[in-house]
Scaffold this active site. Structure first.
Site, mmCIF file in Angstrom:
data_model
loop_
_atom_site.group_PDB
_atom_site.id
_atom_site.type_symbol
_atom_site.label_atom_id
_atom_site.label_comp_id
_atom_site.label_asym_id
_atom_site.label_seq_id
_atom_site.Cartn_x
_atom_site.Cartn_y
_atom_site.Cartn_z
ATOM 1 N N SER A 76 7.461 -9.265 -0.573
ATOM 2 C CA SER A 76 7.310 -7.811 -0.427
ATOM 3 C C SER A 76 8.068 -7.212 0.742
ATOM 4 C CB SER A 76 5.828 -7.447 -0.304
ATOM 5 O OG SER A 76 5.196 -7.535 -1.554
ATOM 6 N N LYS A 79 10.152 -4.299 -0.153
ATOM 7 C CA LYS A 79 9.707 -2.903 -0.171
ATOM 8 C C LYS A 79 10.275 -2.084 0.981
ATOM 9 C CE LYS A 79 5.315 -3.716 -2.617
ATOM 10 N NZ LYS A 79 5.239 -5.189 -2.741
ATOM 11 N N SER A 133 1.174 -2.774 0.678
ATOM 12 C CA SER A 133 2.124 -3.572 -0.107
ATOM 13 C C SER A 133 1.782 -3.527 -1.593
ATOM 14 C CB SER A 133 2.157 -5.028 0.386
ATOM 15 O OG SER A 133 3.380 -5.631 0.060
ATOM 16 N N LYS A 253 6.598 -4.970 8.080
ATOM 17 C CA LYS A 253 6.425 -5.235 6.641
ATOM 18 C C LYS A 253 6.187 -6.721 6.447
ATOM 19 C CE LYS A 253 5.768 -4.173 2.522
ATOM 20 N NZ LYS A 253 4.707 -5.206 2.602
#
Length: 317
Positions: A76, A79, A133, A253
């Protein structure tokens, strides 16, 4: 060179975003060389992560690295590029988007607290993609971008090339596919660029929690009729360090799928330094947080005791 780069960006970015190709190439090349200063490796801590990098934003120097050129699935962390492309599109953040069956995870079968058919603003989906997420949120953002998801992914790869992320490939916008791959070196470039140019990403991704307005919540239990409640719905940041007072995080992140292991990218101020930390393929969530803590302690202990010039980010494209 400028003409070629400008032509490339016209394919993936709105014309409203000015861009100086030579400046961006010069900036992206700052991360091209490994740490060479012997003091940078003094007392380097043992890390569980298979790939790691610590980058000083002010000097452009790599302070620590471990297999930083190794290409690996990034889960993820994908993203983060999705968020950059969404903001580059200049679409209204207050526009309502309905989740559809296309936004379901058909790769890993993961669930979501966002129901198909519910409507959220683009800004809410951006928060949910970066903080929680949420895969449905990220996919809906890409699906509703100009040209749809397929063009969006092509633009993600174009943007990676522009930023000098030459060992990065994206195949979808959520990170569920192990085909999304990068290196610690490349991801540090992306974090550096996003931190320097997208205050929206900084504010969202460094927040410890995010609460939607009052939402309709259906609770289903075995052998009982479904009950409907209306209450605020809270989401915690998948990086628990964002909720700790002893961390000063400016961007974050995380990522996890089995093929990628536990990953995180962060911008943080540690020991009066603005640094980027990239940790890929840690053995678990605790190992990921433990590695970050060991790196912070290493910096605070004075392994790097010089102070560099003020950090100046590359211009937003």
């Amino acid at each position: 060179m400028k003409i070629a780069l400008a032509g490339l960006l016209l394919l993936c970015l709105p014309a409203a975003h000015a861009y100086d190709g030579a400046a961006a190439l010069q900036w992206s090349d700052r991360l091209g060389a490994p740490a060479t200063n012997a003091s940078a490796l003094s007392g380097m801590p043992e890390l569980a992560s298979q790939s790691a990098l610590v980058y000083d934003q002010a000097s452009g120097r790599v302070l620590m690295e471990k297999n930083a050129a190794m290409q690996t699935p990034i889960a993820s962390i994908t993203k983060l590029m999705t968020a950059v492309l969404v903001l580059n599109a200049n679409l209204p953040l207050d526009e309502k988007i309905a989740l559809t069956a296309d936004d379901r995870d058909t790769l890993k079968g993961t669930g979501s607290r966002l129901a198909i058919g519910d409507r959220y603003t683009r800004g809410q989906l951006l928060h949910l993609a970066l903080i929680a997420s949420d895969n449905r949120a990220a996919h809906a953002l890409a699906r509703t971008a100009p040209g749809g998801a397929e063009r969006f992914v092509a633009n993600m790869n174009r943007m990676a090339r522009v930023l000098g992320m030459n060992d990065t490939v994206y195949v979808e916008p959520t990170g569920l596919s192990s085909g999304n791959q990068s290196t610690a070196h490349d991801l540090a470039k992306l974090v550096d660029y996003a931190y320097g140019n997208y205050p929206e990403i900084r504010q969202i991704s460094s927040s410890g929690t995010y609460t939607l307005g009052t939402q309709r919540v259906v609770v289903k239990k075995k052998h009982r009729a479904a009950q409907v409640y209306y209450r605020p719905v809270a989401f915690h940041n998948t990086n628990r360090l964002t909720r700790m007072d002893d961390w000063h995080i400016g961007l974050s992140k995380t990522g996890f799928i089995n093929e990628a292991g536990h990953c995180v990218v962060m911008q943080a101020n540690v020991a009066q330094r603005d640094v980027i930390i990239v940790l890929l393929d840690a053995g678990g969530n605790n190992s990921r947080a433990g590695d970050a803590t060991r790196i912070r302690q290493w910096l605070e202990a004075g392994s790097m005791n010089t102070r560099e010039a003020r950090y100046t980010p590359a211009a937003r494209m």
